[in-house]
Write an enzyme that holds these catalytic residues in place. Structure first.
Site: not given
Length: 158
Positions: A41, A90
Site C-alpha cells: 500500500k 463506512r
C-alpha cells in the site's frame, strides 16, 4: 478471556477508527489493534510511526493494546489467541471487500469470527487515504483525526 483483533493499516489513525475501537473495547476483554506493515500500500507513515500515533490515542482504553504485524491476519489472530476480528464499515461499498476477507479468514481459521460494525454517523466518509490527500493540499483535517496526527501530518508534509 475474549480477545479481539482490530486490524488495519491505520495510516493514519482517524476518529472513525477510534469509534470502532471504543465499541470493541466495550464488547471484549482485550482488543489488539493490529497494524499491518503492508508495504504494497506504500504507507505514508512507517509502521513504527503508526504504532506510536495509535499508542498515543489508546490510553483511555485500558483493555486495548497495539502491535505491528506482517503476513496473514489470520495467523496473527491465532498467535494472539483471538476469537474475533472486528472491522468497521463506512459504506455499502466497503461490504463486498470485507465480506470476501471474512469468508477467506473463516476458511483459514474456522474458530475465529469476523464482526463488521458500521461506523458512527459523521465518520462514514472519512478514510485515512482521503485525510492524507486533503492534508497534502493544506486543508484542516483536525475534525477527522486526533491532534497528534494533525501534528505528524504537518511535520511530514513540511
Amino acid at each position: 478471556m475474549k480477545v479481539c483483533i482490530y486490524p488495519g493499516t491505520f495510516d493514519p489513525i482517524t476518529h472513525g477508527h477510534l469509534d470502532v475501537l471504543e465499541r470493541a473495547c466495550r464488547l471484549f476483554d482485550s482488543v489488539i489493534i493490529a497494524i499491518a506493515e503492508n508495504r504494497d500500500k506504500k504507507p505514508f507513515f512507517t509502521a513504527e510511526e503508526r504504532l506510536n500515533l495509535v499508542n498515543q490515542n489508546i490510553e483511555q482504553f485500558p483493555n486495548a493494546s497495539a502491535m505491528v504485524f506482517s503476513g496473514l491476519l489470520i495467523d496473527f489472530a491465532k498467535a494472539q489467541n483471538a476469537s474475533v476480528i472486528i472491522r468497521g464499515l463506512r459504506a455499502v461499498s466497503d461490504f463486498e471487500f470485507e465480506f470476501q476477507m471474512a469468508n477467506m479468514n473463516r476458511h483459514l481459521g474456522p474458530g475465529i469470527e469476523t464482526i463488521l460494525v458500521m461506523t458512527k454517523e459523521g465518520y462514514n466518509y472519512t478514510s485515512s487515504s482521503l485525510v492524507k490527500q486533503v492534508a497534502e493540499y493544506g486543508a484542516d483535517v483536525s475534525e477527522f483525526v486526533p491532534s497528534n496526527v494533525v501534528k505528524a501530518l504537518k511535520a511530514k508534509l513540511g
